[in-house]
Design an enzyme around this catalytic site. Sequence first.
Site, PDB file in Angstrom:
ATOM      1  N   CYS A 161       1.149  -9.226  13.608  1.00 28.31           N
ATOM      2  CA  CYS A 161       1.459  -9.706  14.947  1.00 28.31           C
ATOM      3  C   CYS A 161       2.199 -11.045  14.844  1.00 28.31           C
ATOM      4  O   CYS A 161       1.962 -11.823  13.928  1.00 28.31           O
ATOM      5  CB  CYS A 161       0.246  -9.905  15.843  1.00 28.31           C
ATOM      6  SG  CYS A 161      -0.677  -8.422  16.152  1.00 28.31           S
ATOM      7  N   ARG A 210       6.472  -8.722  11.554  1.00 28.95           N
ATOM      8  CA  ARG A 210       5.015  -8.868  11.561  1.00 28.95           C
ATOM      9  C   ARG A 210       4.310  -7.746  12.325  1.00 28.95           C
ATOM     10  O   ARG A 210       3.090  -7.679  12.376  1.00 28.95           O
ATOM     11  CB  ARG A 210       4.616 -10.214  12.178  1.00 28.95           C
ATOM     12  CG  ARG A 210       5.281 -11.399  11.512  1.00 28.95           C
ATOM     13  CD  ARG A 210       4.880 -12.681  12.195  1.00 28.95           C
ATOM     14  NE  ARG A 210       3.479 -12.951  11.996  1.00 28.95           N
ATOM     15  CZ  ARG A 210       2.983 -13.594  10.959  1.00 28.95           C
ATOM     16  NH1 ARG A 210       3.786 -14.052  10.026  1.00 28.95           N
ATOM     17  NH2 ARG A 210       1.701 -13.793  10.839  1.00 28.95           N
ATOM     18  N   TRP A 265       1.094  -5.629  16.073  1.00 25.84           N
ATOM     19  CA  TRP A 265       0.693  -4.601  15.098  1.00 25.84           C
ATOM     20  C   TRP A 265      -0.729  -4.243  15.491  1.00 25.84           C
ATOM     21  O   TRP A 265      -1.645  -5.059  15.365  1.00 25.84           O
ATOM     22  CB  TRP A 265       0.761  -5.158  13.676  1.00 25.84           C
ATOM     23  CG  TRP A 265       0.505  -4.105  12.639  1.00 25.84           C
ATOM     24  CD1 TRP A 265       1.434  -3.262  12.102  1.00 25.84           C
ATOM     25  CD2 TRP A 265      -0.741  -3.765  12.027  1.00 25.84           C
ATOM     26  NE1 TRP A 265       0.829  -2.412  11.194  1.00 25.84           N
ATOM     27  CE2 TRP A 265      -0.511  -2.705  11.131  1.00 25.84           C
ATOM     28  CE3 TRP A 265      -2.046  -4.253  12.153  1.00 25.84           C
ATOM     29  CZ2 TRP A 265      -1.511  -2.127  10.363  1.00 25.84           C
ATOM     30  CZ3 TRP A 265      -3.046  -3.678  11.393  1.00 25.84           C
ATOM     31  CH2 TRP A 265      -2.775  -2.624  10.506  1.00 25.84           C
ATOM     32  N   GLU A 323       5.159   0.263  -8.697  1.00 27.34           N
ATOM     33  CA  GLU A 323       6.010  -0.330  -7.662  1.00 27.34           C
ATOM     34  C   GLU A 323       7.055   0.686  -7.176  1.00 27.34           C
ATOM     35  O   GLU A 323       7.323   0.781  -5.977  1.00 27.34           O
ATOM     36  CB  GLU A 323       6.675  -1.606  -8.208  1.00 27.34           C
ATOM     37  CG  GLU A 323       7.763  -2.224  -7.332  1.00 27.34           C
ATOM     38  CD  GLU A 323       7.323  -2.572  -5.922  1.00 27.34           C
ATOM     39  OE1 GLU A 323       6.122  -2.517  -5.608  1.00 27.34           O
ATOM     40  OE2 GLU A 323       8.220  -2.870  -5.099  1.00 27.34           O
ATOM     41  N   HIS A 380      -4.957  13.170 -19.304  1.00 34.92           N
ATOM     42  CA  HIS A 380      -6.358  12.933 -18.916  1.00 34.92           C
ATOM     43  C   HIS A 380      -6.641  13.434 -17.506  1.00 34.92           C
ATOM     44  O   HIS A 380      -7.668  13.079 -16.943  1.00 34.92           O
ATOM     45  CB  HIS A 380      -6.697  11.448 -19.066  1.00 34.92           C
ATOM     46  CG  HIS A 380      -6.550  10.962 -20.470  1.00 34.92           C
ATOM     47  ND1 HIS A 380      -7.451  11.281 -21.451  1.00 34.92           N
ATOM     48  CD2 HIS A 380      -5.560  10.257 -21.066  1.00 34.92           C
ATOM     49  CE1 HIS A 380      -7.046  10.761 -22.597  1.00 34.92           C
ATOM     50  NE2 HIS A 380      -5.890  10.137 -22.392  1.00 34.92           N
TER      51      HIS A 380
END
Length: 593
Positions: free
Chosen positions: A2, A27, A72, A468, A491
């Site tokens: 926000c 934001r 948000w 990334e 694995h």
Amino acid sequence: MCGIVGYSGKQNSSKIVLEGLKTLEYRGYDSWGIAVQDKNQIKIFKEIGEIKTKLSMLPLPKTSCAIGHTRWATHGGVTMTNAHPHISTTKDFILAQNGIVENYSTLKKMLEKKKYTFKTQTDTEVIVRLIEQQTKKDETFRDSVRKAFNMLEGRNTIIVLDSKEDNHIIAVKNGSPLALGIGKDELFLASDALAFTKYTKDVVFFDNLDLIEIKGNKFKIYDSKTGKEKKYKITKLNSKVEDISKGKYDHFMLKEILEQQDTILKAVNYKLDDLKPLIDIIKKAKRIYITGAGTAGFASGQIAYYLRTISNIDVLDVRPYDFASYFPILKKDDLIIAVSQSGETADTIEVLEYAKELGCTIASIINVEGSTIHRMSDLPYLIHAGPEICVASTKVFTSQCVFGYLLAKSMVGEYTGAREEVESLSSGLREYFTEKVFNHIKKLVRSIKNRNHFFILGKEQNSYIALEGALKIKEISYKHFEGFSAGELKHGVIALIEKGTPVFTIISDDMCSKDLLSATEEVRARGAYTVGVGDSKFRKEECFNFFLPVVKSKELSALSNVVVFQLLSYFLAFSLGNSVDKPRNLAKSVTVK
Ligand code: F6R
């Protein structure tokens, strides 16, 4: 998360607030709203989604005082009703919040018992009602805001516009960031100074629990607990007013990816003497921790790799949200290196608060000047990448990594060699960013875009690059990309390989290349569509169905590799018609836990 903006001054307040909100949209972009003070009344405009309305279409009067918010969503769905700011029952003040009121349901029940009613599902409306309750008891509006705020638990910053007194704004900061800009006969408030640095570089950064009261073009700061007035310090920001337009590009993401040829140079533009204090403390510290979240966490891992393999320094790489289990063993002689773009990530700040209390030294590798982490650090190092607007981080990752590389090399007397290596990567990238390379990546995108599960294998210097790379693609293409060390394959993960499953192998010319070729053969034998990303000497290897060669680099090939995943992510998301710069559900600055 926000963004909050406030303005009092001679300019058209809704113009300034709208501009500020656009800058702060990174934001959160679930909804936005502006409230202006107009002759002791409050006029509001709200909209769902990104800011599309232009100033000329904004149905608000020209006035000298306004606040705004870009959301948000935390509590309550993305609806007009839940969009901030939220007005009081008597319509004499309006409020917006950045943060979470952790005890909101207890407070709401208490207020409901007293017959207060609620229209929204937000935690923020609780603060509005608490202030309403206080105004019946207190002498000043400031005291009502202050006392209501003191009932809140959690990290939250609020801004309140009062209609009863001209140009009267009150804000209280706790956890989430807030900065005041002091212009000539005008004052700005914002979650990030970037929202007003075009107008002024004179900034006051606040401590937690500071209350700021603006009346016209004057302001005072108070301790919100005691109500006593406080002194403040004006900081002059150094950074240039940066260009925050897309320029000739369709998206910030592509612009920021291409900027890396320059930003990696800026990140290592430190003299050896500038690095000395950090080198000395690394040598002295009992234990060194490095921490960051998301992409910054992967940069932490990569920097730890450079420190370990180049300078034999044992650095413990811990994610901030999993750090609490280390608190019992943290000692005051330890060093914590925080890695962050925004300098505002709540989890990272919480670790630093704990460490600071204990007396640990705090160093940081950050991008935003004046941010909370910058100000908390004993040894802050800015990487000067300029504003990163696309939510998915690209240029800041490589900048943080090259800074870590320079540090590691400087510790073993190879400062000059490190600078040369970064310069060589920069010129390599300059030549690499061509239509020919983009078209080659787009060709691959066309053949894989309808698949839903992808895997990336890396090893050693490319382990974090695999993580990334996968994160970058997940964030904006919404495809399931999983990165892991090639050593993990047998694995368990190999069970997921089916006919046609795209598997990317990151291959540098290093001691792991043979293992990676074998791993690629193994997945190919099970029907995978194999894509090599790395040194062109491997392009003819039979195990690869497709190969994406990268810029040659002796010691920074991992960073050449990551650039390919950034481009792949961009072209894939673009071809899927996704919102590249503002991917769904995300926000750039994660200021809540
Ligand atoms: C991913 C991304 C996030 C951030 C993370 C930490 O592209 O941008 O994963 O890296 O939220 O943010 P900062 O670096 O601001 O601490």
